[in-house]
Scaffold this motif. Structure first.
Motif, short mmCIF file in Angstrom:
data_model
loop_
_atom_site.label_atom_id
_atom_site.label_comp_id
_atom_site.label_asym_id
_atom_site.label_seq_id
_atom_site.Cartn_x
_atom_site.Cartn_y
_atom_site.Cartn_z
N ILE A 4 0.87 -1.17 0.00
CA ILE A 4 0.00 0.00 0.00
C ILE A 4 0.90 1.22 0.00
N MET A 8 -2.43 5.65 -3.22
CA MET A 8 -3.60 4.80 -3.47
C MET A 8 -4.83 5.42 -2.82
N SER A 9 -5.99 5.27 -3.46
CA SER A 9 -7.21 5.83 -2.90
C SER A 9 -7.65 5.03 -1.67
N GLU A 12 -10.03 2.23 -2.59
CA GLU A 12 -9.32 1.15 -3.28
C GLU A 12 -8.66 0.21 -2.27
N ILE A 13 -8.04 0.80 -1.27
CA ILE A 13 -7.36 0.02 -0.24
C ILE A 13 -8.36 -0.85 0.53
N ASN A 41 -6.56 10.22 -1.75
CA ASN A 41 -5.65 9.11 -1.54
C ASN A 41 -5.33 9.02 -0.05
#
Length: 65
Positions: A4, A8-9, A12-13, A41
């Motif tokens: 991660i 990253m959004s 999304e995670i 993010n």
């Protein structure tokens, strides 16, 4: 191995690794249901909540290892 990263959004995670939701909540990011989670993010979210990004990323990556 996937890691991660700060770009990253948030959504999304959490969608990819559901176990990360608990860590985000424990760290003070209770915004999982808010609209910002869809376009911010993880680094932006951490900054908005005054959370150290390196500590957060370390905890998140540990949870998916």
């Amino acid at each position: 191995m996937t890691k991660i990263s700060g770009d990253m959004s948030i959504i999304e995670i959490v969608e990819k690794w559901p176990q990360t939701a608990q860590i985000l909540m424990q760290q003070g990011m209770g915004c999982l249901g808010c609209a910002a989670a869809h376009f911010e993010n993880i680094e932006q979210g951490a900054a908005a909540h005054g959370i150290d990004i390196e500590t957060l990323l370390s905890a998140l990556n540990e949870s998916i290892a």
